[in-house]
Design a protein around this motif. Structure first.
Motif, PDB file in Angstrom:
ATOM      1  N   ALA A  71      -7.404 -24.291  -2.332  1.00 51.23           N
ATOM      2  CA  ALA A  71      -7.812 -23.050  -1.675  1.00 51.23           C
ATOM      3  C   ALA A  71      -6.815 -22.643  -0.596  1.00 51.23           C
ATOM      4  O   ALA A  71      -6.433 -21.471  -0.485  1.00 51.23           O
ATOM      5  N   SER A  72      -6.380 -23.607   0.209  1.00 51.29           N
ATOM      6  CA  SER A  72      -5.410 -23.290   1.266  1.00 51.29           C
ATOM      7  C   SER A  72      -4.087 -22.863   0.668  1.00 51.29           C
ATOM      8  O   SER A  72      -3.425 -21.941   1.174  1.00 51.29           O
ATOM      9  N   LEU A  73      -3.701 -23.487  -0.437  1.00 53.35           N
ATOM     10  CA  LEU A  73      -2.447 -23.138  -1.096  1.00 53.35           C
ATOM     11  C   LEU A  73      -2.508 -21.721  -1.657  1.00 53.35           C
ATOM     12  O   LEU A  73      -1.567 -20.935  -1.505  1.00 53.35           O
ATOM     13  N   ALA A  74      -3.618 -21.369  -2.312  1.00 49.10           N
ATOM     14  CA  ALA A  74      -3.767 -20.034  -2.871  1.00 49.10           C
ATOM     15  C   ALA A  74      -3.764 -18.975  -1.772  1.00 49.10           C
ATOM     16  O   ALA A  74      -3.099 -17.937  -1.884  1.00 49.10           O
ATOM     17  N   ALA A  75      -4.509 -19.233  -0.705  1.00 51.83           N
ATOM     18  CA  ALA A  75      -4.568 -18.271   0.391  1.00 51.83           C
ATOM     19  C   ALA A  75      -3.200 -18.092   1.036  1.00 51.83           C
ATOM     20  O   ALA A  75      -2.783 -16.963   1.341  1.00 51.83           O
ATOM     21  N   PHE A  76      -2.487 -19.185   1.230  1.00 51.01           N
ATOM     22  CA  PHE A  76      -1.172 -19.118   1.859  1.00 51.01           C
ATOM     23  C   PHE A  76      -0.193 -18.347   0.984  1.00 51.01           C
ATOM     24  O   PHE A  76       0.600 -17.528   1.486  1.00 51.01           O
ATOM     25  N   SER A  77      -0.223 -18.573  -0.331  1.00 50.32           N
ATOM     26  CA  SER A  77       0.710 -17.901  -1.235  1.00 50.32           C
ATOM     27  C   SER A  77       0.450 -16.402  -1.278  1.00 50.32           C
ATOM     28  O   SER A  77       1.388 -15.594  -1.195  1.00 50.32           O
ATOM     29  N   VAL A  78      -0.804 -16.008  -1.394  1.00 50.74           N
ATOM     30  CA  VAL A  78      -1.136 -14.589  -1.456  1.00 50.74           C
ATOM     31  C   VAL A  78      -0.797 -13.905  -0.133  1.00 50.74           C
ATOM     32  O   VAL A  78      -0.213 -12.820  -0.110  1.00 50.74           O
ATOM     33  N   ALA A  79      -1.161 -14.543   0.969  1.00 48.62           N
ATOM     34  CA  ALA A  79      -0.866 -13.953   2.277  1.00 48.62           C
ATOM     35  C   ALA A  79       0.635 -13.810   2.490  1.00 48.62           C
ATOM     36  O   ALA A  79       1.109 -12.792   3.021  1.00 48.62           O
ATOM     37  N   GLY A  80       1.406 -14.817   2.073  1.00 49.88           N
ATOM     38  CA  GLY A  80       2.853 -14.733   2.225  1.00 49.88           C
ATOM     39  C   GLY A  80       3.454 -13.605   1.424  1.00 49.88           C
ATOM     40  O   GLY A  80       4.341 -12.887   1.898  1.00 49.88           O
ATOM     41  N   ALA A  81       2.991 -13.425   0.169  1.00 51.44           N
ATOM     42  CA  ALA A  81       3.514 -12.350  -0.669  1.00 51.44           C
ATOM     43  C   ALA A  81       3.180 -10.980  -0.083  1.00 51.44           C
ATOM     44  O   ALA A  81       4.037 -10.093  -0.011  1.00 51.44           O
ATOM     45  N   LEU A  82       1.940 -10.797   0.341  1.00 53.15           N
ATOM     46  CA  LEU A  82       1.540  -9.514   0.909  1.00 53.15           C
ATOM     47  C   LEU A  82       2.266  -9.225   2.222  1.00 53.15           C
ATOM     48  O   LEU A  82       2.637  -8.083   2.505  1.00 53.15           O
ATOM     49  N   GLU A  83       2.483 -10.250   3.014  1.00 52.28           N
ATOM     50  CA  GLU A  83       3.200 -10.060   4.270  1.00 52.28           C
ATOM     51  C   GLU A  83       4.643  -9.658   4.012  1.00 52.28           C
ATOM     52  O   GLU A  83       5.213  -8.830   4.737  1.00 52.28           O
ATOM     53  N   ARG A  84       5.245 -10.235   2.978  1.00 54.45           N
ATOM     54  CA  ARG A  84       6.617  -9.872   2.631  1.00 54.45           C
ATOM     55  C   ARG A  84       6.706  -8.414   2.220  1.00 54.45           C
ATOM     56  O   ARG A  84       7.617  -7.691   2.632  1.00 54.45           O
ATOM     57  N   VAL A  85       5.757  -7.952   1.402  1.00 53.38           N
ATOM     58  CA  VAL A  85       5.739  -6.548   0.998  1.00 53.38           C
ATOM     59  C   VAL A  85       5.550  -5.647   2.219  1.00 53.38           C
ATOM     60  O   VAL A  85       6.231  -4.629   2.374  1.00 53.38           O
ATOM     61  N   ARG A  86       4.625  -6.027   3.105  1.00 49.63           N
ATOM     62  CA  ARG A  86       4.384  -5.210   4.302  1.00 49.63           C
ATOM     63  C   ARG A  86       5.623  -5.138   5.185  1.00 49.63           C
ATOM     64  O   ARG A  86       5.986  -4.085   5.709  1.00 49.63           O
ATOM     65  N   ALA A  87       6.309  -6.276   5.349  1.00 54.07           N
ATOM     66  CA  ALA A  87       7.483  -6.314   6.218  1.00 54.07           C
ATOM     67  C   ALA A  87       8.607  -5.433   5.675  1.00 54.07           C
ATOM     68  O   ALA A  87       9.257  -4.696   6.435  1.00 54.07           O
ATOM     69  N   VAL A  88       8.832  -5.472   4.361  1.00 57.40           N
ATOM     70  CA  VAL A  88       9.903  -4.661   3.785  1.00 57.40           C
ATOM     71  C   VAL A  88       9.553  -3.187   3.868  1.00 57.40           C
ATOM     72  O   VAL A  88      10.419  -2.341   4.130  1.00 57.40           O
ATOM     73  N   ARG A  89       8.310  -2.852   3.656  1.00 58.04           N
ATOM     74  CA  ARG A  89       7.908  -1.445   3.791  1.00 58.04           C
ATOM     75  C   ARG A  89       8.077  -0.960   5.227  1.00 58.04           C
ATOM     76  O   ARG A  89       8.491   0.179   5.464  1.00 58.04           O
TER      77      ARG A  89
END
Length: 246
Positions: A71-89
């Motif tokens: 669960a922690s791994l899934a949450a961390f991976s999804v949050a990291g991907a979304l944060e990367r998209v937000r940062a580039v935007r």
């Protein structure tokens, strides 16, 4: 075969590149996709290992340990991907706003903007008539002029938003794939899983730190130890919290 010299002009008067070392990066981890894989895998090894170790030390049963780690791994991976998209935007929005401002200023205050070009070139040792000619050459094309100011005055480069989604997905998959490895000992050898899990994570961090250093042109041993130290610190804090709570 004769080599090109500076006396042989090419398009727009630019001479061909003289012979020298290979211009392309040759390291395994230097490509953008591989950099994302290496970085994501290094990040993915830590959270699952730390959470699983903490739950195990707190006396939780193996199914609960696995569930918490995944669960922690899934949450961390999804949050990291979304944060990367937000940062580039956000970077793209900042770049667009600053570029619009530079374009307006080049129309409203052309002499002031030319002076700023001259000031930048002056810092690099350009003087006299050469400086004046260089400023006029840069300002002769509006787009090139604004490009120059964005790069050398504001130190901004246009983000490649087209590659953002793919990079975020690659990083998230690398995090998830690498993060599963330290959880496997809880399935294979539950009795000594925590030790084996930390060993797998440690070896993975050392290897990925070495690859990242090779890609960045840094000393591999020192970078590998730094990456291992960060992972060990995170796991150590998780274990300490688990001990205190238990």
């Amino acid at each position: 075969m004769p080599t090109a010299t500076l006396a042989e002009p090419t398009r727009d008067g630019l001479p061909p590149m003289p012979p020298g070392p290979p211009h392309e990066e040759r390291h395994f981890a230097a490509g953008e996709t591989m950099r994302q894989v290496v970085a994501g895998a290094a990040e993915g090894l830590v959270p699952g290992t730390a959470v699983a170790a903490a739950l195990s030390l707190a006396g939780m049963a193996t199914p609960a340990v696995l569930a918490g780690g995944l669960a922690s791994l899934a949450a961390f991976s999804v949050a990291g991907a979304l944060e990367r998209v937000r940062a580039v935007r956000a970077e793209a929005a900042l770049y667009a706003a600053e570029r619009l401002r530079e374009e307006e200023e080049s129309h409203l205050y052309p002499e002031r903007e030319k002076w700023e070009v001259a000031a930048i070139l002056h810092r690099y040792g350009v003087r006299g008539d050469v400086l004046r000619q260089a400023v006029e050459a840069v300002a002769a094309d509006r787009r090139r002029w604004v490009d120059f100011m964005m790069r050398f005055e504001l130190d901004l480069s246009e983000p490649d938003t087209a590659r953002t989604g793919r990079a975020a997905l690659v990083r998230a998959l690398a995090q998830g794939g690498a993060g599963i490895l330290p959880l496997l000992p809880y399935v294979v050898a539950p009795g000594s899983a925590t030790g084996w899990s930390c060993l797998v994570a440690g070896m993975g961090l050392v290897g990925l730190g070495w690859l990242r250093a090779r890609g960045d042109g840094l000393p591999p041993a020192g970078q590998a130890l730094r990456v291992l130290g960060i992972g060990a610190a995170a796991a150590g804090v998780a274990a300490l919290v688990a001990r205190l709570v238990a």
